[in-house]
Design a protein around this motif. Sequence first.
Motif, PDB file in Angstrom:
ATOM      1  N   LEU A 248       0.827  -1.207   0.000  1.00 25.61           N
ATOM      2  CA  LEU A 248       0.000   0.000   0.000  1.00 25.61           C
ATOM      3  C   LEU A 248       0.861   1.257   0.000  1.00 25.61           C
ATOM      4  CD1 LEU A 248      -2.754  -1.078   2.567  1.00 25.61           C
ATOM      5  CD2 LEU A 248      -2.892  -1.060   0.072  1.00 25.61           C
ATOM      6  N   ALA A 249       1.958   1.233   0.768  1.00 21.50           N
ATOM      7  CA  ALA A 249       2.820   2.409   0.830  1.00 21.50           C
ATOM      8  C   ALA A 249       3.502   2.682  -0.508  1.00 21.50           C
ATOM      9  CB  ALA A 249       3.864   2.227   1.932  1.00 21.50           C
ATOM     10  N   ASP A 250       3.982   1.622  -1.191  1.00 20.60           N
ATOM     11  CA  ASP A 250       4.642   1.820  -2.479  1.00 20.60           C
ATOM     12  C   ASP A 250       3.668   2.289  -3.553  1.00 20.60           C
ATOM     13  OD1 ASP A 250       7.072   1.145  -1.450  1.00 20.60           O
ATOM     14  OD2 ASP A 250       6.986  -0.961  -2.060  1.00 20.60           O
ATOM     15  N   ILE A 251       2.412   1.818  -3.491  1.00 20.88           N
ATOM     16  CA  ILE A 251       1.427   2.262  -4.467  1.00 20.88           C
ATOM     17  C   ILE A 251       1.105   3.741  -4.276  1.00 20.88           C
ATOM     18  CG2 ILE A 251      -0.984   2.032  -5.174  1.00 20.88           C
ATOM     19  CD1 ILE A 251      -0.748  -0.945  -4.677  1.00 20.88           C
ATOM     20  N   CYS A 252       0.968   4.168  -3.023  1.00 18.13           N
ATOM     21  CA  CYS A 252       0.551   5.554  -2.742  1.00 18.13           C
ATOM     22  C   CYS A 252       1.712   6.528  -2.756  1.00 18.13           C
ATOM     23  CB  CYS A 252      -0.164   5.614  -1.394  1.00 18.13           C
ATOM     24  SG  CYS A 252      -1.707   4.682  -1.342  1.00 18.13           S
ATOM     25  N   VAL A 253       2.844   6.146  -2.186  1.00 21.64           N
ATOM     26  CA  VAL A 253       3.948   7.100  -2.026  1.00 21.64           C
ATOM     27  C   VAL A 253       5.263   6.505  -2.495  1.00 21.64           C
ATOM     28  CG1 VAL A 253       2.866   8.323  -0.124  1.00 21.64           C
ATOM     29  CG2 VAL A 253       4.268   6.346   0.370  1.00 21.64           C
ATOM     30  N   GLY A 254       5.216   5.535  -3.405  1.00 25.75           N
ATOM     31  CA  GLY A 254       6.438   4.914  -3.893  1.00 25.75           C
ATOM     32  C   GLY A 254       7.185   5.806  -4.868  1.00 25.75           C
ATOM     33  N   TYR A 255       8.256   5.214  -5.450  1.00 23.70           N
ATOM     34  CA  TYR A 255       9.123   5.983  -6.343  1.00 23.70           C
ATOM     35  C   TYR A 255       8.378   6.404  -7.608  1.00 23.70           C
ATOM     36  CZ  TYR A 255      13.060   7.084  -9.390  1.00 23.70           C
ATOM     37  OH  TYR A 255      13.920   7.707 -10.256  1.00 23.70           O
TER      38      TYR A 255
ATOM     39  N   SER B 232       5.036   6.512  -7.885  1.00 22.45           N
ATOM     40  CA  SER B 232       3.648   6.876  -7.588  1.00 22.45           C
ATOM     41  C   SER B 232       3.267   8.237  -8.156  1.00 22.45           C
ATOM     42  CB  SER B 232       3.427   6.879  -6.070  1.00 22.45           C
ATOM     43  OG  SER B 232       4.237   7.862  -5.449  1.00 22.45           O
ATOM     44  N   SER B 233       4.238   9.115  -8.408  1.00 23.16           N
ATOM     45  CA  SER B 233       3.905  10.439  -8.947  1.00 23.16           C
ATOM     46  C   SER B 233       3.258  10.325 -10.319  1.00 23.16           C
ATOM     47  CB  SER B 233       5.169  11.298  -9.025  1.00 23.16           C
ATOM     48  OG  SER B 233       6.142  10.682  -9.865  1.00 23.16           O
ATOM     49  N   ASP B 234       3.724   9.384 -11.144  1.00 21.59           N
ATOM     50  CA  ASP B 234       3.094   9.191 -12.455  1.00 21.59           C
ATOM     51  C   ASP B 234       1.651   8.724 -12.299  1.00 21.59           C
ATOM     52  OD1 ASP B 234       5.524   9.864 -13.606  1.00 21.59           O
ATOM     53  OD2 ASP B 234       6.190   7.778 -13.740  1.00 21.59           O
ATOM     54  N   GLY B 235       1.421   7.840 -11.349  1.00 18.06           N
ATOM     55  CA  GLY B 235       0.055   7.381 -11.105  1.00 18.06           C
ATOM     56  C   GLY B 235      -0.846   8.492 -10.605  1.00 18.06           C
ATOM     57  N   TRP B 236      -0.318   9.332  -9.705  1.00 19.46           N
ATOM     58  CA  TRP B 236      -1.113  10.461  -9.222  1.00 19.46           C
ATOM     59  C   TRP B 236      -1.454  11.420 -10.366  1.00 19.46           C
ATOM     60  CZ3 TRP B 236      -3.591  10.800  -4.803  1.00 19.46           C
ATOM     61  CH2 TRP B 236      -3.149  10.073  -3.701  1.00 19.46           C
ATOM     62  N   GLN B 237      -0.488  11.701 -11.232  1.00 20.26           N
ATOM     63  CA  GLN B 237      -0.748  12.606 -12.351  1.00 20.26           C
ATOM     64  C   GLN B 237      -1.785  12.030 -13.313  1.00 20.26           C
ATOM     65  OE1 GLN B 237       2.977  13.546 -14.209  1.00 20.26           O
ATOM     66  NE2 GLN B 237       3.722  14.768 -12.494  1.00 20.26           N
ATOM     67  N   ALA B 238      -1.684  10.727 -13.609  1.00 21.38           N
ATOM     68  CA  ALA B 238      -2.675  10.102 -14.492  1.00 21.38           C
ATOM     69  C   ALA B 238      -4.062  10.120 -13.861  1.00 21.38           C
ATOM     70  CB  ALA B 238      -2.243   8.666 -14.798  1.00 21.38           C
ATOM     71  N   LEU B 239      -4.139   9.856 -12.555  1.00 26.11           N
ATOM     72  CA  LEU B 239      -5.425   9.865 -11.871  1.00 26.11           C
ATOM     73  C   LEU B 239      -6.051  11.258 -11.885  1.00 26.11           C
ATOM     74  CD1 LEU B 239      -7.549   8.444 -10.113  1.00 26.11           C
ATOM     75  CD2 LEU B 239      -6.143   9.002  -8.117  1.00 26.11           C
ATOM     76  N   LEU B 240      -5.259  12.279 -11.575  1.00 31.85           N
ATOM     77  CA  LEU B 240      -5.778  13.643 -11.576  1.00 31.85           C
ATOM     78  C   LEU B 240      -6.149  14.111 -12.981  1.00 31.85           C
ATOM     79  CD1 LEU B 240      -3.371  15.284  -8.983  1.00 31.85           C
ATOM     80  CD2 LEU B 240      -5.747  14.639  -8.652  1.00 31.85           C
ATOM     81  N   CYS B 241      -5.394  13.666 -13.981  1.00 29.47           N
ATOM     82  CA  CYS B 241      -5.742  14.011 -15.359  1.00 29.47           C
ATOM     83  C   CYS B 241      -7.100  13.423 -15.736  1.00 29.47           C
ATOM     84  CB  CYS B 241      -4.654  13.511 -16.307  1.00 29.47           C
ATOM     85  SG  CYS B 241      -4.977  13.840 -18.050  1.00 29.47           S
ATOM     86  N   CYS B 242      -7.345  12.168 -15.329  1.00 26.66           N
ATOM     87  CA  CYS B 242      -8.655  11.560 -15.597  1.00 26.66           C
ATOM     88  C   CYS B 242      -9.777  12.292 -14.867  1.00 26.66           C
ATOM     89  CB  CYS B 242      -8.626  10.090 -15.180  1.00 26.66           C
ATOM     90  SG  CYS B 242      -7.546   9.053 -16.179  1.00 26.66           S
ATOM     91  N   VAL B 243      -9.506  12.723 -13.635  1.00 29.10           N
ATOM     92  CA  VAL B 243     -10.529  13.428 -12.867  1.00 29.10           C
ATOM     93  C   VAL B 243     -10.840  14.784 -13.493  1.00 29.10           C
ATOM     94  CG1 VAL B 243     -11.024  14.504 -10.641  1.00 29.10           C
ATOM     95  CG2 VAL B 243     -10.004  12.226 -10.717  1.00 29.10           C
ATOM     96  N   VAL B 244      -9.794  15.514 -13.874  1.00 26.82           N
ATOM     97  CA  VAL B 244      -9.997  16.850 -14.447  1.00 26.82           C
ATOM     98  C   VAL B 244     -10.753  16.772 -15.762  1.00 26.82           C
ATOM     99  CG1 VAL B 244      -8.794  18.833 -15.435  1.00 26.82           C
ATOM    100  CG2 VAL B 244      -8.035  17.886 -13.260  1.00 26.82           C
ATOM    101  N   THR B 245     -10.350  15.865 -16.649  1.00 27.41           N
ATOM    102  CA  THR B 245     -11.030  15.739 -17.939  1.00 27.41           C
ATOM    103  C   THR B 245     -12.425  15.114 -17.797  1.00 27.41           C
ATOM    104  OG1 THR B 245      -9.883  13.621 -18.289  1.00 27.41           O
ATOM    105  CG2 THR B 245      -8.880  15.611 -19.220  1.00 27.41           C
TER     106      THR B 245
END
Length: 293
Positions: free
Chosen positions: A218-225, A227-240
């Motif tokens: 769980l820690a590597d998925i949320c705050v791993g090395y 994880s920033s790409d995943g956060w950006q993709a998630l926020l991009c999907c939310v914004v669009t």
Amino acid sequence: EARQQQAGGSDAAAAGSRGASLTAGATAGAGPNSEFAPPEGFFAGFNRDAEVPQRPNRWKNMAVVFGRFLLLIFFTPFVIAQSIKSCVVTPWLAVHTANDHEAHATIHLSHHQEEVMAAALAKYEKIEDFKRFSHGHPRLGAVEQHAMMTSEAHRLEALGKAQSFEAIGNVIGTALYIAVTVAVVVSQRANVRALLGELQEDFYGMDAATQAFILLLLADICVGYHSSDGWQALLCCVVTHYGRDFEHWEMFVRIFVATVPVSIDICFKYWVFTKLRRLSPSTQIILDQIERH
């Protein structure tokens, strides 16, 4: 001399009795299964028949409880909100936009949508020219070319406005989902509390290695090395998803990715050092060793 002979005789008799007892013990242990007889307590450390079936049962119980929790908190509100959106909100928006031309005219395309549709219009013109030239047809006149491009532009504009109305429906659907989720949590407080208690009990009942594996996953998925790409993709999907331009929100996304995962990581480490050290010291030791390596 008589006393010495008497003492020597008693010692010999004692030695003979000890030898006879040893011989009798060896004879008694010389049965057919004597060589397989383990020493007492040899299998004491391997007598874990009660623990072996408990592990799959614990995993099964935890999976069932987690599934019930997801069904109560996420799937049920999602199905209810999507049903209301599909049966009520979407038809109402379709009727509203079809009958009210003023409301349809008030929907303006964003700058990003205009750029995308301009690129799509230019691509459409090149494709039509290629088809015409490849089949040996003459080039269209200015009036015909203008009429064709005007028709395609109107089609793209209608498509963009439909996407804008869909974004409005997504906003209403999300609001319905939040409202239904709050209503479910408030009305089912006892069940939610019981499910969380069962999950906590099953988690702390696992062995230290399994607890460390789950926490690290769980820690590597949320705050791993990565994880920033995943956060950006998630926020991009939310914004669009809500019809916004990602370019206008790019700075906010960068600030979010730079602060929120770090805050989650700090909270996780604080929980490990304060709570987990007291509840499961062996798991905390495993996490420390993995962190050092």
